[in-house]
Enzyme design. Sequence first.
Site, PDB file in Angstrom:
ATOM      1  N   LYS A 210      14.876  36.461  52.112  1.00 33.61           N
ATOM      2  CA  LYS A 210      15.367  35.328  51.324  1.00 33.61           C
ATOM      3  C   LYS A 210      15.529  35.775  49.886  1.00 33.61           C
ATOM      4  O   LYS A 210      14.820  36.682  49.427  1.00 33.61           O
ATOM      5  CB  LYS A 210      14.360  34.169  51.374  1.00 33.61           C
ATOM      6  CG  LYS A 210      14.945  32.839  50.984  1.00 33.61           C
ATOM      7  CD  LYS A 210      15.687  32.243  52.158  1.00 33.61           C
ATOM      8  CE  LYS A 210      16.078  30.818  51.938  1.00 33.61           C
ATOM      9  NZ  LYS A 210      16.372  30.175  53.231  1.00 33.61           N
TER      10      LYS A 210
HETATM   11  N1  GLU Z   1      20.044  29.588  54.329  1.00 33.93           N
HETATM   12  C1  GLU Z   1      20.027  29.309  55.731  1.00 33.93           C
HETATM   13  C2  GLU Z   1      18.618  29.285  56.264  1.00 33.93           C
HETATM   14  O1  GLU Z   1      17.685  29.178  55.530  1.00 33.93           O
HETATM   15  C3  GLU Z   1      20.929  30.246  56.491  1.00 33.93           C
HETATM   16  C4  GLU Z   1      20.530  31.675  56.461  1.00 33.93           C
HETATM   17  C5  GLU Z   1      21.576  32.585  57.087  1.00 33.93           C
HETATM   18  O2  GLU Z   1      22.586  32.089  57.558  1.00 33.93           O
HETATM   19  O3  GLU Z   1      21.328  33.789  57.068  1.00 33.93           O
HETATM   20  O4  GLU Z   1      18.393  29.292  57.438  1.00 33.93           O
END
Ligand code: GLU
Length: 411
Positions: free
Chosen positions: A102
């Site tokens: 993240k």
């Molecule tokens: N931001 C989204 C999540 O927290 C999508 C992450 C992604 O598609 O890699 O799941």
Amino acid sequence: MQAFEAVVNYFEHAADQLGIAQNVRKLLLTPKRQVEVEVAIERDNGEVATFVGYRVQHDNARGPMKGGLRYHPEVDLDEVRALAALMTWKTAIVNIPYGGAKGGISIDPHTLTLRERERLTRRFVDQIHDFIGPDRDIPAPDMGTTAETMAWFMNQFERYHGYSPACVTGKPVELHGLPGREEATGRGVGILTVKLLGRMGRLTGHPTVAIQGFGNVGSHTAKFLVEADCRIVAISDAHGGYYDPAGIDVLAAIRHAQKNDGSLETWEGAKPISNAELLELDVDVLIPAAVGHVITKENANNIRAKMVVEAANAPVMPEADEILEQRQTVVFPDVLANAGGVTASYFEWVQNRQHYRWGLNRVRQELDHVLSEAFEAMWETSQKRDVSLRQAAYVLAVERVARATILRGHQ
Ligand code: GLU
């Protein structure tokens, strides 16, 4: 309780269930890499502004690390670390070949102009491009970032590494993006809510739903659930909520938000209520689809919904989770509830790597298939072990990641 501590807490319960040794727990919990970088940009008025950006790569035992990029004033290392770990468990539950990561920048993106946001994104890529990429770590949109952000991200990454559309997902459909990626998180929440209602024997007679948050996730969830014959009695955004026991006209609300820079403010289609009141409505399903930590030990006893579906990441705090469990409120955990987004991201990455385009129908079909399998596995584990859905989801995820870690060996 801090955000990372909360994720560790759920992990420890699952590890106890699975009898995982302390040294393996430590290996699974410690992030592989966490970086904090300076992101300095020139504002449109010529002044320099400096922000702090983060990327945490939690685990890659099951594949390249995957996770969103968040632009929000509350972003800090603890939160990004928690969300990175959540991505490891999320990708494991839906069984797609990724680990978890993240990133984020501590900024309210609304305080920047379009060009400033573009410069911010490009400078962040300058700082982290060396350790991300299609086989290493693949960012995607999250709170405060959009398909447009991903287009700038890809373009800047390609300046260093050449043609590389699979370096980020959630790109615009016209630029190697996937039809259906944008709706996928909300659609997934909808698909899974219907499955839960079915298992709880509450699918008949227009089940009532309250949704907190009307951004990308909340609005697509609402749209899907209306089509599935649910009655959306309340919606809200950061400005406040709207309530209509006869059912909100969701399409009218979406049209209003589209004309109003994404905001429901000034909508007159239903009776105004506060966000706090919305959370405490007597409904079949409550769906917090905005920020985290909205159900705490202070308000958990006032929640009257029979089911809470965590469309946002970590909307229910661990202490509140225990109270809801005692009150026999079923909580559908974030790690699966909002996994539709990363699942569609996986389809986009696969498509980019194969140089083959999928149509919307195929995306929707495959999404339904992946999420349904994960739902059944979580449900079965919860029945078999007599644990909550959250504990079942963590047991499944931790078992898969632990197994991959052990199989890889450590010589
Ligand atoms: N931001 C989204 C999540 O927290 C999508 C992450 C992604 O598609 O890699 O799941």
